[in-house]
Design a protein around this motif. Structure first.
Motif, PDB file in Angstrom:
ATOM      1  N   ARG A   1       0.845  -1.217   0.000  1.00  0.00           N
ATOM      2  CA  ARG A   1       0.000   0.000   0.000  1.00  0.00           C
ATOM      3  C   ARG A   1       0.870   1.253   0.000  1.00  0.00           C
ATOM      4  O   ARG A   1       0.616   2.187  -0.729  1.00  0.00           O
ATOM      5  CB  ARG A   1      -0.912   0.005   1.245  1.00  0.00           C
ATOM      6  N   ARG A   2       1.942   1.242   0.847  1.00  0.00           N
ATOM      7  CA  ARG A   2       2.812   2.410   0.956  1.00  0.00           C
ATOM      8  C   ARG A   2       3.508   2.704  -0.370  1.00  0.00           C
ATOM      9  O   ARG A   2       3.476   3.819  -0.855  1.00  0.00           O
ATOM     10  CB  ARG A   2       3.879   2.176   2.038  1.00  0.00           C
ATOM     11  N   THR A   3       4.105   1.633  -0.962  1.00  0.00           N
ATOM     12  CA  THR A   3       4.858   1.859  -2.201  1.00  0.00           C
ATOM     13  C   THR A   3       3.907   2.293  -3.311  1.00  0.00           C
ATOM     14  O   THR A   3       4.256   3.123  -4.137  1.00  0.00           O
ATOM     15  CB  THR A   3       5.623   0.587  -2.647  1.00  0.00           C
ATOM     16  N   ARG A   4       2.681   1.782  -3.298  1.00  0.00           N
ATOM     17  CA  ARG A   4       1.722   2.172  -4.331  1.00  0.00           C
ATOM     18  C   ARG A   4       1.347   3.644  -4.165  1.00  0.00           C
ATOM     19  O   ARG A   4       1.270   4.390  -5.126  1.00  0.00           O
ATOM     20  CB  ARG A   4       0.477   1.294  -4.249  1.00  0.00           C
ATOM     21  N   THR A   5       1.122   4.070  -2.881  1.00  0.00           N
ATOM     22  CA  THR A   5       0.793   5.476  -2.621  1.00  0.00           C
ATOM     23  C   THR A   5       1.951   6.362  -3.052  1.00  0.00           C
ATOM     24  O   THR A   5       1.762   7.396  -3.686  1.00  0.00           O
ATOM     25  CB  THR A   5       0.511   5.682  -1.113  1.00  0.00           C
ATOM     26  N   ASP A   6       3.199   5.920  -2.707  1.00  0.00           N
ATOM     27  CA  ASP A   6       4.379   6.695  -3.100  1.00  0.00           C
ATOM     28  C   ASP A   6       4.445   6.833  -4.614  1.00  0.00           C
ATOM     29  O   ASP A   6       4.708   7.909  -5.150  1.00  0.00           O
ATOM     30  CB  ASP A   6       5.666   6.013  -2.596  1.00  0.00           C
TER      31      ASP A   6
END
Ligand SMILES: [Zn+2]
Length: 212
Positions: free
Chosen positions: A201-206
């Protein structure tokens, strides 16, 4: 092949609860690949008792020979499912920091009252514990060690440590034995899965941020 058959019969059980009665409740489960029941008949229950180290192979063989078929088998299995339902209600209440319901205590007592055998002292990783040596004289005795486990937690365990796995696809009940009592997952697998999902989720948001 043998493994596929075992899976089909729900013979692959998970033991993450730390207390047998929580593992018993967890035999009815929700998983990412669907919800279901690992127990389908008395043969499954007896196999589960062996894998949970509550009875030994000889006792299991004897129990299957004496009660494994027909009306007795159906009745004992129905009783087991009814007890499991009451234990599930209790696990849910405890995990929500609410008191154990009267009906669940009654179900435990009704079962434990039939207790045959004796309590022996056993050494387990550096400390002593009482272990019931079960004499299986009637089929109802099969449920006694499960009720005994519930009684052990209620009397000697920490009720505040009964939790439900934070992995929404799992939801297994467990007694949190982590050092700081801040465990959120029933097992390493569930913890890892949650961390991988959070990372994704974090890498996708980034990536989305970078894209705008
Ligand atoms: Zn879990």
């Amino acid at each position: 092949m043998a493994e596929a058959r075992e899976m089909a019969r729900g013979r692959k059980f998970e033991f993450v609860g730390q207390y047998s009665w929580l593992d018993f409740v967890n035999t009815e489960f929700t998983k990412i690949d669907g919800s279901g029941d690992a127990l389908h008949d008395l043969a499954d229950l007896i196999e589960w008792l062996v894998q949970a180290h509550l009875i030994d192979r000889n006792q299991a063989r004897q129990a299957m020979k004496s009660w494994g078929r027909g009306e007795v088998a159906s009745r004992v299995f129905r009783d087991a499912v009814a007890v499991r339902k009451e234990l599930r209600v209790m696990a849910e209440r405890l995990a929500n920091r609410r008191p154990a319901p009267r009906r669940s205590i009654d179900a435990v007592n009704t079962t434990i009252r039939k207790r045959p055998g004796c309590v022996l002292l056993a050494r387990r990783s550096g400390h002593f514990e009482e272990r019931t040596r079960l004499d299986l004289r009637q089929p109802d005795h099969l449920l006694v060690p499960i009720a005994q486990s519930a009684s052990d937690l209620l009397c000697h365990g920490n009720l505040a440590l009964v939790k439900r796995c934070a992995n929404p696809a799992c939801g297994a009940f467990f007694h949190d034995t982590s050092k700081n009592h801040n465990g959120r997952w029933c097992s390493k697998e569930c913890g890892n899965r949650a961390r991988v999902a959070a990372h994704y989720r974090r890498t996708r948001t980034d990536a989305q941020r970078a894209g705008t």
